[in-house]
Design an enzyme around this catalytic site. Structure first.
Site, PDB file in Angstrom:
ATOM      1  N   SER A  10       3.222   8.630  -0.412  1.00 50.26           N
ATOM      2  CA  SER A  10       1.924   8.472   0.263  1.00 50.26           C
ATOM      3  C   SER A  10       2.059   7.429   1.361  1.00 50.26           C
ATOM      4  O   SER A  10       2.024   6.234   1.107  1.00 50.26           O
ATOM      5  CB  SER A  10       0.834   8.059  -0.734  1.00 50.26           C
ATOM      6  OG  SER A  10       1.148   6.829  -1.348  1.00 50.26           O
ATOM      7  N   GLU A  70       0.976  -0.027   9.953  1.00 54.39           N
ATOM      8  CA  GLU A  70      -0.445  -0.391   9.981  1.00 54.39           C
ATOM      9  C   GLU A  70      -1.325   0.828  10.303  1.00 54.39           C
ATOM     10  O   GLU A  70      -2.372   0.717  10.927  1.00 54.39           O
ATOM     11  CB  GLU A  70      -0.716  -1.514  11.006  1.00 54.39           C
ATOM     12  CG  GLU A  70       0.181  -2.739  10.875  1.00 54.39           C
ATOM     13  CD  GLU A  70      -0.137  -3.586   9.655  1.00 54.39           C
ATOM     14  OE1 GLU A  70      -0.358  -2.999   8.584  1.00 54.39           O
ATOM     15  OE2 GLU A  70      -0.158  -4.809   9.760  1.00 54.39           O
ATOM     16  N   LEU A  74       0.834  -1.208   0.000  1.00 52.00           N
ATOM     17  CA  LEU A  74       0.000   0.000   0.000  1.00 52.00           C
ATOM     18  C   LEU A  74       0.869   1.259   0.000  1.00 52.00           C
ATOM     19  O   LEU A  74       0.713   2.138  -0.836  1.00 52.00           O
ATOM     20  CB  LEU A  74      -0.932  -0.004   1.217  1.00 52.00           C
ATOM     21  CG  LEU A  74      -1.782   1.244   1.442  1.00 52.00           C
ATOM     22  CD1 LEU A  74      -2.751   1.454   0.281  1.00 52.00           C
ATOM     23  CD2 LEU A  74      -2.552   1.158   2.763  1.00 52.00           C
TER      24      LEU A  74
END
Length: 419
Positions: free
Chosen positions: A168, A401, A163
């Protein structure tokens, strides 16, 4: 439950004894046992206690003796993880029909807490691998589930979650990795950063942009190692988590079949967040295991270490510190387990409770480990003592996370929306 019965059978067939070749500090923990007030088995069913014991024994005999070596030499312990998979730990909350154990989120938390007492870094990777396997099992077609899940659950193949990008991190919805539809393939271009297992793993669950800006333009695809156009950056040098490699994952005209997409086009961000809700419980559980080990290490050290003619355990100041550590550990455990139950039940408050549990447990457990190091004095700063590795390995749990700052944003948003 069939899956739990399988774990019970494995425990009886391959029950681990207490080995004499254990790591330096861990022997004393096993000999003295767990103080009742921090006993992690309190409140569990007999079934849960059974697989918790399997996990604790595996941690003590298969992980703890090698924890320092894996850290020092940056070894990704494939064979050890495959042994863990034989006990059902490769796909703990994946459905049994594709090789998973079919256990609950609470059961999963119990297992990860226990495993983490043996090596937090390795357990954290196993937790990420489990999250990826669950995402494929939950959102993949039957063909994808049957293709990937059995090998992931046996850990014949390993998975990575992709991800984060160089530009980002916390703002994940602004990711730039593109996936342009060409015929029956998506052609991916872009890069992912800080990917656990990157380069050494076989299956990459990748969030990429198939549409416009924002979260609704993101889809999720599975990319296999060896796909043309897939490459990896250098292995990162890290403070902790050294038993798992971390690299950038790079896509250059990387063609992936449309059939490798999880869910529908544009559903990727939602899938990623659902994965992370469980991932936050998992990583908080790893923090619990590290803190649990450190409370016992601190207790044992101050019981034998003498200064000013008496054991440090006679110091009321250190007694109070130890009591505070134990209290914060148990409070963290209760919060994590409550959130795990909420997530399993798909309750409305699950997202906020997962965020609260991750925020509270990772902050408090790092504080516990750091205090344990302080109580060791200069010895705690030596790599001969396990406490320093727990401190290094657990620190990143406050960042990944979803950083703990993002956890605060999620909680505050829920409070203010409801007001």
């Amino acid at each position: 439950m069939a899956a739990a019965a399988t774990l019970s059978r494995l425990a009886r067939l391959g029950s681990y004894g207490i080995s004499g070749s254990r790591g330096l500090i861990f022997n004393r923990i096993q000999k003295r046992g767990v103080a009742t007030c921090i006993d992690p088995s309190i409140g569990l069913t007999d079934e849960q206690k059974e697989f918790q014991k399997v996990a604790f024994d595996f941690a003590a005999n298969e992980m703890a003796p090698h924890m320092a070596e894996w850290d020092q030499n940056e070894i990704f312990p494939v064979k050890t993880m495959q042994k863990a998979a034989q006990l059902g730990f490769g796909g703990i909350y994946v459905r049994p029909e594709v090789g998973g154990s079919g256990l609950s989120r609470l059961d999963t938390s119990i297992i990860f807490e226990a495993l983490s007492t043996g090596c937090t870094s390795t357990t954290a990777y196993i937790s990420i691998h489990n999250m990826c396997a669950w995402m494929i099992d939950t959102f993949g077609t039957n063909e994808l589930r049957e293709k990937f899940c059995p090998d992931l659950c046996s850990m014949e193949k390993f998975a990575s979650y992709c991800l984060t990008e160089p530009g980002s991190g916390s703002d994940a919805a602004s990711l730039l990795t593109s996936a342009k539809l060409k015929g029956d393939h998506y052609v991916l271009n872009g890069s992912k950063a800080f990917i656990s297992g990157g380069g050494d793993t076989d299956v990459y669950v990748v969030m990429c942009r198939t549409g416009g800006k924002g979260p609704k333009g993101i889809s999720c695809v599975v990319v296999e190692k060896g796909t043309p156009g897939l490459s990896f950056g250098k292995k990162e040098k890290k403070v902790g988590w050294n038993s798992q490699p971390t690299r950038a994952v790079i896509f250059e005209d990387c063609a992936v079949p449309v059939t490798n997409r999880l869910g529908t086009e544009g559903q990727g961000f939602n899938i990623a967040m659902k994965g992370l809700n469980g991932g936050r419980i998992n990583i908080a559980s790893c923090s619990l295991g590290a803190a649990h080990a450190c409370v016992q290490l601190a207790r044992d050290h101050i019981s034998v270490r003498k200064q000013f003619g008496e054991a440090l355990s006679n110091s009321q100041f250190l007694q109070f510190k130890l009591a505070e550590m134990a209290t914060r550990l148990v409070a963290s455990r209760l919060m994590v387990r409550q959130a795990a139950v909420a997530l399993q039940e798909d309750r409305e408050d699950a997202v906020s409770l997962c965020s609260m549990a991750k925020l509270f447990a990772t902050d408090e457990c790092f504080s516990i480990c750091n205090q344990a190091l302080q109580m060791h004095g200069g010895y705690g700063y030596l790599k001969d003592y396990a406490v320093q590795q727990f401190v290094r390995d657990i620190r990143v749990h406050q960042i990944l996370e979803g950083s703990n700052e993002v956890m605060r944003m999620i909680i505050a948003r829920n409070l203010l929306t409801e007001s």
